[in-house]
Scaffold this active site. Sequence first.
Site, short mmCIF file in Angstrom:
data_model
loop_
_atom_site.label_atom_id
_atom_site.label_comp_id
_atom_site.label_asym_id
_atom_site.label_seq_id
_atom_site.Cartn_x
_atom_site.Cartn_y
_atom_site.Cartn_z
N GLU A 120 0.83 -1.21 0.00
CA GLU A 120 0.00 0.00 0.00
C GLU A 120 0.86 1.26 0.00
O GLU A 120 0.53 2.25 -0.65
CB GLU A 120 -0.95 0.01 1.22
CG GLU A 120 -1.92 -1.17 1.30
CD GLU A 120 -2.99 -1.16 0.20
OE1 GLU A 120 -3.08 -0.17 -0.55
OE2 GLU A 120 -3.73 -2.16 0.11
N ASP A 261 -4.45 -9.73 -8.36
CA ASP A 261 -4.82 -8.78 -9.43
C ASP A 261 -3.70 -7.93 -10.05
O ASP A 261 -3.38 -8.06 -11.24
CB ASP A 261 -5.96 -7.88 -8.93
CG ASP A 261 -5.76 -7.31 -7.52
OD1 ASP A 261 -4.68 -7.49 -6.97
OD2 ASP A 261 -6.70 -6.67 -7.00
N GLU A 354 -18.30 -6.76 -2.96
CA GLU A 354 -16.96 -7.35 -2.90
C GLU A 354 -16.94 -8.75 -3.53
O GLU A 354 -15.98 -9.13 -4.17
CB GLU A 354 -16.48 -7.43 -1.45
CG GLU A 354 -16.12 -6.09 -0.84
CD GLU A 354 -14.87 -5.48 -1.45
OE1 GLU A 354 -14.90 -5.14 -2.65
OE2 GLU A 354 -13.87 -5.32 -0.74
N GLU A 375 -12.56 -0.11 -9.69
CA GLU A 375 -12.17 -1.02 -10.78
C GLU A 375 -13.10 -1.00 -12.00
O GLU A 375 -12.64 -0.99 -13.15
CB GLU A 375 -11.99 -2.45 -10.26
CG GLU A 375 -10.66 -2.71 -9.56
CD GLU A 375 -10.56 -2.12 -8.15
OE1 GLU A 375 -11.57 -1.57 -7.67
OE2 GLU A 375 -9.48 -2.20 -7.55
C1 DMJ Z 1 -6.50 0.17 -4.78
O1 DMJ Z 1 -5.72 0.44 -3.69
C2 DMJ Z 1 -5.72 -0.37 -5.92
O2 DMJ Z 1 -6.45 -0.24 -7.10
C3 DMJ Z 1 -5.33 -1.82 -5.71
O3 DMJ Z 1 -4.67 -2.35 -6.81
C4 DMJ Z 1 -6.55 -2.64 -5.43
N1 DMJ Z 1 -7.37 -2.09 -4.40
C5 DMJ Z 1 -7.65 -0.69 -4.38
C6 DMJ Z 1 -8.92 -0.27 -5.08
O4 DMJ Z 1 -9.96 -1.11 -5.01
#
Ligand code: DMJ
Length: 593
Positions: A120, A261, A354, A375
């Site tokens: 993060e 992902d 989710e 997303e």
């Molecule tokens: C964000 O922090 C980024 O896009 C990450 O890759 C996935 N989760 C969140 C958004 O949903």
Amino acid sequence: MRHWLTLCFILVWRDSDIVSAQRPIIPEHFYTQEHLSELRAEVKELFYHAYNGYLNYAYPLDELQPLTCRGVDTWGSYSLTLIDALSTLAVLGNHTEFRRVVNVLSKKSFDSDINVSVFETNIRIVGGLLSAHLLSHKSGIELEPGWPCNGPLLRLAEDAAKRLLPAFNSSTGMPYGTVNLRYGVPPDETPVTCTAGVGTFIVEFGVLSRLTQNPEYEAVAMRALKSLWDHRSSLGLLGNHINVETGQWVATDSGIGAAIDSYYEYLVKGSALLGRPELMEMFWHHLVGIERYMRKDDWYFWVTMTKGTVSLPVFQNLEAYWPGVLSTIGKNSDAMKSILNYHQVLKHIGFVPEMYDVQQREVRPNREGYPLRPELIESLMFLYQGTRDKNLLAMGEDVLRAIQHSTRTPCGYATVKDTRDHRLEDRMESFFLAETTKYLYLLFDTENFIHGQGISGKPHRVASRSCMLDTGAYIFNTEAHPMDVGALDCCHGPTERDIWQKAWFPKRSSKRNSPESSDDKLSIVSSSSIETCKKPHWQSFLWIKSPPTCSASSAASKSWTGKRRRSSLYSLLTCEAAPFMQMFCIGGEVCDI
Ligand code: DMJ
């Protein structure tokens, strides 16, 4: 060494009939310029409502609590939302506020005794600062001599990134998940990291290395990626959690969503951004397994990594980035099919939860929330850029309506705790201002500088290097922070002299053109065919006055290295990719040589 993409010879190829048949039809006279302008105004208002709420009630803490109108530290006590929102201010054109925030941040340091998530911190803090650094010339800020290879935000990004480096000191080179910003990996830290937590560094660390000319960041990110790659199953699949000391998989379900992902996303983006064809070849290899085992009726299910049998027939909100990736690599038809599925979930539930059980057609218990994720909008934005299909604008407006209807509070926007009854929770994640609002705005702002088509740019010079900024060749990190690809050439790679000697004159060209040549065609020799592209006007250096128009006939069977491959498995570009990839012609990654 610099890699030159074979991007010049692509034509646009629109979607297939199958997709047209499934799609609801939006009349041509919908989404006029006037309507789009109203939508942009609405998104701006939405952004500032949340942003001002954060400044008024939460700053300097990490996040706004939008129900109680307070602040809270979440990911690291580093004013996270302020940093994450900064590149959105640039995209919205608010240069005054951008300058004010940069001024505030330039006094900051990351020297604190706090434990943070390596993943993060990288995507939100390092990515946010690098992107803002690269966009800062647009805001009228006084630039340091040598920018973009120097500058306060670059130093700050490097300060943060340096503190993440100890996490990579494992026996496999894959990083630990947590690091203390002052003391390194905590002694009791688990060696288990998720796949995305291992494979989501190459964009930020690559940019950092190229700008600072310190190769260490890119090297550790590459080592982690390669290590992950070495642990793939015989089906070309990865599990979702791995022990970074032993290399043993701890969780073996394989999918495209949570915990994996952005690994896939970064193979594609890292390859294009840094000119690393090997990353794209890894992606193609994985894609074969994904298509063969996970894809069912244009949904992507979770499967076991060794046998490929379905273990979880669900769709996760986090998976909705996938059509955006597909669109980027030219697979618009596939992208459209899966985005239509995802949009159906939105229509059915009101939000994309989710987790959604595709077989039961219901929200999955315990995973019923919607934390304002970006997303789906991200994919709509990329796919709209590639197709100009107005149905995508309509789907984006559906998301906007849902957010406005159910999540707005007096001081911000709140996470939906349960998408079945739209109960709210006291949290507004920083990605709402970094990503959700930015992608919504960019979807409706077809003329935004981010969407430059590679037909103009701003020449820039640093010492003996020339580079071209602002061409529209932007790579978004996974937190939606755009990185100007052309800017990397200001600090790294061939000097102007090298380019004079090599770039415009193909190795196997029979004729050695001189720079003054009046011939406006450049021959590009690949192993078995000759393509021609418009030659750039030299005065503007890498500035292609009109987009390259070349034959697409053999493009689909070539790799980025220009070598013809045995099978289409390795074709890295297809005709549909033109609108995205064409921008790189101006970004400096033009034409295989
Ligand atoms: C964000 O922090 C980024 O896009 C990450 O890759 C996935 N989760 C969140 C958004 O949903």
